[in-house]
Scaffold this active site. Structure first.
Site, short mmCIF file in Angstrom:
data_model
loop_
_atom_site.label_atom_id
_atom_site.label_comp_id
_atom_site.label_asym_id
_atom_site.label_seq_id
_atom_site.Cartn_x
_atom_site.Cartn_y
_atom_site.Cartn_z
N GLU A 320 60.11 77.12 61.91
CA GLU A 320 59.59 78.26 62.09
C GLU A 320 59.94 78.92 63.35
O GLU A 320 59.19 79.15 64.22
CB GLU A 320 58.02 78.17 62.14
CG GLU A 320 57.52 77.64 60.44
CD GLU A 320 56.13 77.55 60.59
OE1 GLU A 320 55.50 77.45 59.26
OE2 GLU A 320 55.28 77.12 61.66
N GLY A 322 60.51 81.60 66.02
CA GLY A 322 60.21 83.15 66.12
C GLY A 322 61.10 83.61 67.36
O GLY A 322 62.16 84.35 67.48
N CYS A 391 46.29 99.72 86.68
CA CYS A 391 45.40 99.40 87.67
C CYS A 391 45.28 97.98 87.67
O CYS A 391 43.76 97.67 87.69
CB CYS A 391 44.15 100.39 87.55
SG CYS A 391 44.61 101.97 87.83
N GLU A 392 46.08 97.16 88.33
CA GLU A 392 45.68 95.83 88.39
C GLU A 392 46.88 95.27 89.13
O GLU A 392 48.13 95.48 88.95
CB GLU A 392 45.79 95.35 87.01
CG GLU A 392 45.23 93.63 87.20
CD GLU A 392 44.63 93.30 85.75
OE1 GLU A 392 44.03 93.98 84.93
OE2 GLU A 392 44.67 92.02 85.46
N TYR A 421 57.25 88.39 71.50
CA TYR A 421 55.90 88.40 72.20
C TYR A 421 55.58 89.30 73.33
O TYR A 421 54.83 89.20 74.28
CB TYR A 421 55.55 86.88 72.71
CG TYR A 421 55.74 85.77 71.67
CD1 TYR A 421 54.74 85.86 70.53
CD2 TYR A 421 56.74 84.93 71.69
CE1 TYR A 421 54.83 84.83 69.67
CE2 TYR A 421 56.74 83.98 70.66
CZ TYR A 421 55.93 84.00 69.74
OH TYR A 421 55.97 82.74 68.88
#
Ligand code: LLP
Length: 463
Positions: A320, A322, A391-392, A421
């Site tokens: 599988e 990805g 804002c981080e 992702y």
């Protein structure tokens, strides 16, 4: 736009602060084919192109930030996996890495199957016409509605993840007058990430049924008794971004051990084994992933050898992947907003996206590379941190990299290997609008997932 010099940040390797980075490449204009999609290059003006189209043109047409996906590369990689495993095995693309209806059609055309792990992914797959029998349905907490939908649709397999789910799926299938093909996902006590694997107690996680203590054997015992289920095999997924095959070796050994125990106890040889996904890709030039044909050869040999030792017929193998298919096929194009040199430290380059379109750096400390895409430059390399507009302070896209010292607002920069992702984990943090996915092939571009609009945001906010 001004390309004038700004206050100097650190430029030379001998005055760089400590950090996790390699020395700058000899020529920052060169695009390492390891990390870029296959049709990416530079045109005569030095502009990065994909599928024959300059990114400046794509930016003008579709805006930034945008995920630019090389369709030919996607198809080639999908085909390479399919060919490597051949007709005696199945390749299920893991849709969680990135799924859209266009992707489903490409997979269908290239002969791959599809792994979905939610009702939403299932709906996308079915709406794009993927034949249900080529879909595997995963998840540790599938709702009864999702299970019913999958069974009604006729998915090729449901991967059972708990004792409760064994009963739940059997009951739903039986009430619909069906016998559902299922695999049982087990945890084999192996966890693998990147170059390392650990073969100790990694049953302490939410997925699967532990092999330890005879729990997996008990799950099989129960499932075999239920009329609503046809148990076709055992499933194991050991981790992500794996380069080292030894984790798979241990996993295959343990899965085959279970198949042997099942044969001895029940007189049944289960016909399939799924070894999951998790194969690594190159995010930076330091990563050295294996080719699909090497992976297929290694996995097939491991399973065949283990089965011969256990005197079992070799089961049909499925995998599988990805990330290994979609990851390298896309890059994110950003426009540079502000360039802020911090004396003695590094230069912060702010782009028009950030953690809302790539959470992987903040979440996993993932490493990426970056290149100036709208032109070439012979300026001295400068150490940069590419940051977003959220804002981080942890809103970092590329933690440590080198870009030309004359980088200026309005330049386009590109971050490769963002196909997996990134869009699928994108968010609306700070009410950011999620970027489009534009597929490019043979000089033609088309939007496969459009950019979100403020209208989209406000439509959900019903006041
Ligand atoms: N099969 C199963 C059962 C999985 O759980 C996964 C990934 C895959 C296949 C596909 O793995 P791949 O070949 O793409 O590595 N968000 C993380 C990755 C989470 C993977 C979860 N399961 C990241 O961005 O690195």
């Amino acid at each position: 736009m001004s390309r004038s010099a700004h206050p100097a940040g650190p430029r030379h390797a001998d005055v760089l602060p400590e950090g996790h980075y390699s020395a700058p490449a000899d020529d920052l204009n060169v695009l390492d084919p390891k990390v870029w999609a296959r049709t990416v290059g530079r045109d005569a003006d030095g502009v990065v192109t994909v599928g024959g189209i300059p990114v400046t043109q794509l930016a003008e047409e579709y805006g930034t930030p945008a995920y630019l996906l090389d369709e030919a590369d996607f198809r080639e990689r999908a085909r390479a996996w399919r060919t490597a495993f051949g007709d005696g095995a199945d390749v299920f693309y893991a849709g969680k890495a990135f799924l859209s209806r266009a992707v489903v059609r490409w997979l269908d055309e290239e002969g791959l199957n599809l792994d979905v792990c939610s009702g939403g992914e299932l709906a996308t797959a079915l709406s794009a016409g993927m034949p249900a029998e080529r879909i595997a349905f995963h998840g540790n907490n599938k709702s009864p509605e999702e299970i019913e939908r999958a069974v009604r649709a006729g998915v090729g397999r449901i991967v059972l993840d708990s004792f409760q789910e064994i009963v739940r799926v059997a009951h739903i299938a039986q009430s619909l007058g069906k016998r559902q093909r299922v695999q049982i996902r087990i945890t084999v006590g192996v966890e693998a990430h990147t170059h390392e694997f650990i073969a100790t107690a990694h049953e302490d996680q939410k997925f699967g049924i532990p092999l330890a203590g005879g729990q997996a054997a008990e799950a099989v015992r129960r499932a075999l008794k239920l009329d609503g289920l046809e148990v076709i095999g055992i499933h194991s997924h050991i981790g992500s971004q794996i380069f080292d095959m030894s984790g798979f070796e241990v996993a295959a050994h343990r899965v085959v051990g279970l198949l042997k125990d099942i044969r001895d106890e029940h007189g049944v040889e289960l016909p399939e084994i799924d070894l999951g996904g998790g194969l690594g890709i190159a995010y930076t030039s330091d990563d050295d992933p294996r080719e699909p044909h090497e992976i297929a050869k290694a996995l097939t040999e491991i399973v065949t050898r283990e089965c011969e030792a256990a005197r079992l017929a070799t089961p049909r193998i499925s995998v599988e992947p990805g990330r290994a298919i979609v990851g390298p096929t896309a890059f994110t194009l950003y426009e540079v907003g502000t360039v802020k040199p911090l004396e003695g430290l590094r230069t912060y380059v702010s782009v028009d996206g950030g953690m809302s379109d790539n959470i992987r750096t903040a979440l996993y400390d993932a490493e990426y590379s970056v290149a100036l895409a709208s032109r070439t430059s012979d300026a001295e390399p400068m150490l940069v941190r590419v940051v977003g507009k959220h804002c981080e302070s942890g809103d970092i896209v590329v933690k440590d990299a080198f870009l030309p010292g004359d980088l200026a607002p309005g330049d386009l920069i590109a971050v490769p290997a963002t196909g997996a992702y990134c869009r699928s984990m994108a968010s609306n943090y700070n009410h950011a609008l999620r970027p489009p996915v534009v597929a490019v092939r043979d000089g033609a571009a088309r939007v496969v997932v459009r950019r979100e609009t403020e209208e989209d945001l406000l439509r959900l906010d019903v006041g």
